[in-house]
Design a protein around this motif. Sequence first.
Motif, mmCIF file in Angstrom:
data_model
loop_
_atom_site.group_PDB
_atom_site.id
_atom_site.type_symbol
_atom_site.label_atom_id
_atom_site.label_comp_id
_atom_site.label_asym_id
_atom_site.label_seq_id
_atom_site.Cartn_x
_atom_site.Cartn_y
_atom_site.Cartn_z
ATOM 1 N N MET A 83 43.981 33.879 32.171
ATOM 2 C CA MET A 83 44.389 35.270 32.182
ATOM 3 C C MET A 83 45.893 35.370 32.402
ATOM 4 O O MET A 83 46.470 34.605 33.155
ATOM 5 C CB MET A 83 43.629 36.053 33.252
ATOM 6 C CG MET A 83 42.145 36.089 32.966
ATOM 7 S SD MET A 83 41.278 37.301 33.927
ATOM 8 C CE MET A 83 41.593 38.752 32.966
ATOM 9 N N TYR A 101 45.184 40.184 32.287
ATOM 10 C CA TYR A 101 44.549 40.481 30.999
ATOM 11 C C TYR A 101 44.454 39.208 30.174
ATOM 12 O O TYR A 101 45.139 38.222 30.433
ATOM 13 C CB TYR A 101 45.347 41.544 30.239
ATOM 14 C CG TYR A 101 46.691 41.053 29.750
ATOM 15 C CD1 TYR A 101 46.831 40.552 28.455
ATOM 16 C CD2 TYR A 101 47.807 41.064 30.574
ATOM 17 C CE1 TYR A 101 48.057 40.081 28.006
ATOM 18 C CE2 TYR A 101 49.028 40.606 30.138
ATOM 19 C CZ TYR A 101 49.148 40.121 28.850
ATOM 20 O OH TYR A 101 50.356 39.647 28.416
ATOM 21 N N GLU A 102 43.584 39.262 29.154
ATOM 22 C CA GLU A 102 43.461 38.144 28.217
ATOM 23 C C GLU A 102 42.767 38.606 26.946
ATOM 24 O O GLU A 102 42.094 39.636 26.921
ATOM 25 C CB GLU A 102 42.699 36.984 28.842
ATOM 26 C CG GLU A 102 41.219 37.247 29.026
ATOM 27 C CD GLU A 102 40.478 36.046 29.589
ATOM 28 O OE1 GLU A 102 40.966 34.915 29.426
ATOM 29 O OE2 GLU A 102 39.417 36.252 30.181
ATOM 30 N N THR A 112 39.927 37.287 24.553
ATOM 31 C CA THR A 112 38.855 36.302 24.478
ATOM 32 C C THR A 112 38.349 36.228 23.042
ATOM 33 O O THR A 112 38.865 36.907 22.157
ATOM 34 C CB THR A 112 37.693 36.679 25.422
ATOM 35 O OG1 THR A 112 37.106 37.895 24.963
ATOM 36 C CG2 THR A 112 38.180 36.838 26.851
ATOM 37 N N ARG A 120 40.144 41.761 27.481
ATOM 38 C CA ARG A 120 39.601 41.834 28.833
ATOM 39 C C ARG A 120 40.743 42.020 29.812
ATOM 40 O O ARG A 120 41.789 41.384 29.686
ATOM 41 C CB ARG A 120 38.857 40.546 29.146
ATOM 42 C CG ARG A 120 38.167 40.533 30.469
ATOM 43 C CD ARG A 120 37.359 39.242 30.612
ATOM 44 N NE ARG A 120 36.548 39.295 31.799
ATOM 45 C CZ ARG A 120 36.983 39.045 33.026
ATOM 46 N NH1 ARG A 120 38.237 38.742 33.218
ATOM 47 N NH2 ARG A 120 36.171 39.115 34.058
ATOM 48 N N LYS A 121 40.541 42.913 30.801
ATOM 49 C CA LYS A 121 41.525 43.064 31.863
ATOM 50 C C LYS A 121 40.829 43.246 33.203
ATOM 51 O O LYS A 121 39.691 43.715 33.261
ATOM 52 C CB LYS A 121 42.485 44.227 31.597
ATOM 53 C CG LYS A 121 41.886 45.606 31.771
ATOM 54 C CD LYS A 121 42.944 46.683 31.602
ATOM 55 C CE LYS A 121 42.352 48.057 31.829
ATOM 56 N NZ LYS A 121 43.353 49.100 31.776
ATOM 57 N N GLU A 122 41.523 42.832 34.246
ATOM 58 C CA GLU A 122 41.063 42.976 35.625
ATOM 59 C C GLU A 122 42.188 43.629 36.402
ATOM 60 O O GLU A 122 43.348 43.273 36.224
ATOM 61 C CB GLU A 122 40.776 41.615 36.264
ATOM 62 C CG GLU A 122 39.704 40.816 35.642
ATOM 63 C CD GLU A 122 39.536 39.448 36.315
ATOM 64 O OE1 GLU A 122 40.256 39.172 37.295
ATOM 65 O OE2 GLU A 122 38.693 38.684 35.845
ATOM 66 N N TYR A 164 36.845 45.726 36.113
ATOM 67 C CA TYR A 164 36.789 44.747 35.032
ATOM 68 C C TYR A 164 36.473 45.505 33.744
ATOM 69 O O TYR A 164 35.454 46.171 33.659
ATOM 70 C CB TYR A 164 35.698 43.702 35.291
ATOM 71 C CG TYR A 164 35.880 42.975 36.611
ATOM 72 C CD1 TYR A 164 36.712 41.867 36.700
ATOM 73 C CD2 TYR A 164 35.226 43.403 37.756
ATOM 74 C CE1 TYR A 164 36.877 41.197 37.904
ATOM 75 C CE2 TYR A 164 35.386 42.744 38.965
ATOM 76 C CZ TYR A 164 36.215 41.645 39.032
ATOM 77 O OH TYR A 164 36.389 40.999 40.219
ATOM 78 N N VAL A 165 37.356 45.398 32.768
ATOM 79 C CA VAL A 165 37.181 46.103 31.495
ATOM 80 C C VAL A 165 37.175 45.078 30.378
ATOM 81 O O VAL A 165 38.056 44.223 30.304
ATOM 82 C CB VAL A 165 38.326 47.124 31.267
ATOM 83 C CG1 VAL A 165 38.193 47.788 29.915
ATOM 84 C CG2 VAL A 165 38.367 48.153 32.375
ATOM 85 N N THR A 166 36.177 45.172 29.511
ATOM 86 C CA THR A 166 36.132 44.355 28.303
ATOM 87 C C THR A 166 35.944 45.289 27.122
ATOM 88 O O THR A 166 35.027 46.106 27.116
ATOM 89 C CB THR A 166 34.983 43.332 28.348
ATOM 90 O OG1 THR A 166 35.164 42.502 29.500
ATOM 91 C CG2 THR A 166 34.965 42.474 27.101
ATOM 92 N N GLY A 205 41.751 51.240 27.143
ATOM 93 C CA GLY A 205 42.421 49.985 27.479
ATOM 94 C C GLY A 205 43.905 50.197 27.656
ATOM 95 O O GLY A 205 44.685 49.944 26.741
#
Length: 185
Positions: A20, A96-97, A99, A104-106, A114-116, A156
């Motif tokens: 991340m 964030y990352e 995938t 995805r972010k935290e 946690y959001v995807t 996002g």
Amino acid sequence: MGSLWISAMEASYTSYTWQMKQLDSKAVWSFFFGSSNLLLMVIVLVIWFSSFFIDFREGDSKEFSLEFLDWLWIIVPVALILLFVWSKLAYHFYRYELTDVGFRKELGVIYKVYVTIPYDRIQNVDIYRGILERILGLSTLDIQTAGAGGVVGAEGRLPGLSREVAEQLRDELIQRARQSKNQGL
């Protein structure tokens, strides 16, 4: 056997966490100045509300007492220090990352979020640069999705990115969203 499984899970979690990415380090200042605006509004409201509490002294003469303002010299610096510490923590826990399946972010210091966002739901990716962000050389990336009814703004939102990273991330997200939608056909 159970401890081997837990060790494997810990190892995969550790490697996953390192993938991340973190926001630009100047994002701390963006978070701080955003919080400072809130502090300024609270101070103004306290002064305004205190004007309703007029101190009656010596008969009927109305005299407004501003003695409580003496405490502002202590309260404001302490509040600014606490806001800066909070901004550093918010920056540290915002990651964030990209995938294989989506963005995805935290985030969150006390409460974690946690959001995807799957790539096939991405409709639009915008970059915003307010005055403070332009001064700091930062950008905010807004990822708008299909089916985000009831969500104010972008589902996002990724603040505190450098201009270059924001543009690269936007282009990559748009490319992955197109590929995801083309695979479904």
